[in-house]
Design an enzyme around this catalytic site. Sequence first.
Site: not given
Ligand code: F6R
Length: 611
Positions: A2, A101-102, A484, A77
């Site tokens: 969020c 948020n949280g 992906k 979200w």
């Molecule tokens: C997949 C993706 C997520 C992030 C994961 C961690 O395409 O983007 O799986 O890699 O939520 O996010 P960070 O790297 O911001 O901690």
Amino acid sequence: MCGIVGIVGKLNACKSALNVLKNLEYRGYDSAGLAFLQKNHLNTIKALGKLNELKSKFEILEEGIKDVSIAIGHTRWATHGKVILENTHPILSKNVAVVHNGIIENHDQIRLELKEKDVIFETTTDTEVIPHLLSISMKNTQNFFDACVSVVNKIEGAYAFAAIHSLNEEIFVARQTSPLVIGIGNEYNIVGSDAQSISQMVDEVIYLNDGDYAILNKTQIQIYDSDNKKVEREKINIQSNLNFLNKDGFKHFMEKEIHEQPNVLINTIGSLIRDENDLNIFPEKMNIQKNCGITICAAGTSYYAAMVGKYWIEKFSSIPVNVELSSEYRYRSPASEMYSCMIVISQSGESIDTLMAMREAKKLNLKTMAITNVEHSSIDREADYSIYTHVGPEVGVASTKSFTSQLIVLLSIAMKIGMYNKKITTEKCQDFIQNLKLVPNFLSKILSLNKEFINLAQAIKNSRNILYLGRGVLYPLALEGALKLKELSYIHSEGFAAGEMKHGPIALIEEGLPIIMFLTSDGMEEKSISNLQEAIARGGKVFLISDQKNINKISFIDNKVLIPSFQETWNDVFSPIFMSIPAQLIAYHVARERGTDIDQPRNLAKSVTVE
Ligand code: F6R
């Protein structure tokens, strides 16, 4: 996740809040809302779906609310409660409105207590306890600030919230673990979930520390720490970088971010190279010690980067590496004596699982090092030492350029620790640096095979299940390719270590099942090719992504994309970086063929700040 915003002291505050929410949409996009004060009366506008729905509603009312100078806003979200209008923030109780948020972890208990006081709940959110607690407390204290502080003392969990009430033009904010930034304007003040989102409107920001709360009006900001002491926090100059909202002629941000990799990775590489034979990485700061290992924690794509990092660090430095999902590490009482350092990897620097894993490591007396793309993010500020990936804001929800940049940082760390440990000579490091500099240009060559990946995508776009295979450093790439694809196209896909297929997953193979394999010439290619033969024998339809050098060994495979081979010594070492491009392009094009929402896939958000 969020995104939250609050503005006090600026005319047409709702419009400004909407602009900030646009920059925060990456944090959640299932519904959005605004609350504002007009003639001491609290009003709201809410809409389900993307922010444009809220914007349309706002535009109808805009003329009549231009004089509004205090507003809070939210892009959601959902965590607790379905995506329905009632659950859309801001959530109100009498003359109080809150955006949050949280997660309020003790909301069930508070709900019960409030119900006993005849409070009627109108939403199924955890958030709703905040405005109810606030209005009850205001009845007792007659003071908004004191009421808010009493709420902060009552609620538990990881949260950031902003609250307004109908009596005065002031905003109360509090943060516990979830991010919150205050922006200092000229005769107005503003809060947002990240600094970038408010950087159009202010030059200076203040990052609140964990446990801080603050009250702001148009000219004053008063901040208190978790011991209720009034504190001054550092003001930081920020530069607005709004170019990230431009797709540069590409259809999607993700497409732009895939294709800009050769350019932005030059920044990553440039920042890592100190001179022709040394890297800007300091093993002393990481507390690297003989006979001690490193734990790497991360989530999602960053976790797969960590898995590749393990192969590299162990290969080049002989330091043992333990790779863990952040969400598991925190709660499993890890044995820590044999580790001296934790590396955390997070694009956003805000993933709560990773932040909490890092805090756990601190408690266990490990030195912490962050690999992140976002300077001043929570993880950056709490880590003992940070290395930035420098690829600029990533807007597409699926991680692309962040992944390749994390890989480049991890490989450089492996080389530097190898030197520190006397496993890698200066000459070898020099050779590595020379070759690393060639990577961006080499990625351009792989990107120029785009058409071949479109053809591949067209061949698999209607499949219900797809498998990805890889061995060694390319095993995590199989996992990343599958992630992906599933997040963008909603096709069920799984990644496996090629050698593991025969231990169970091979049972999934039936006539025509697409199997995508990443193959490099690493000395194990014969074994991987045997695994492919086994899959073909059972009806699997193989699509091979391989470097040119293997061409003679794979002539029996019809569907293949050959990527160029890199300089002999480094070809297999760099192969996860190279194979990232096919993994990204395949997922992107399949999603495009299927017409899914590529930049904002369903149920996801860019920055995951809930556990
Ligand atoms: C997949 C993706 C997520 C992030 C994961 C961690 O395409 O983007 O799986 O890699 O939520 O996010 P960070 O790297 O911001 O901690």
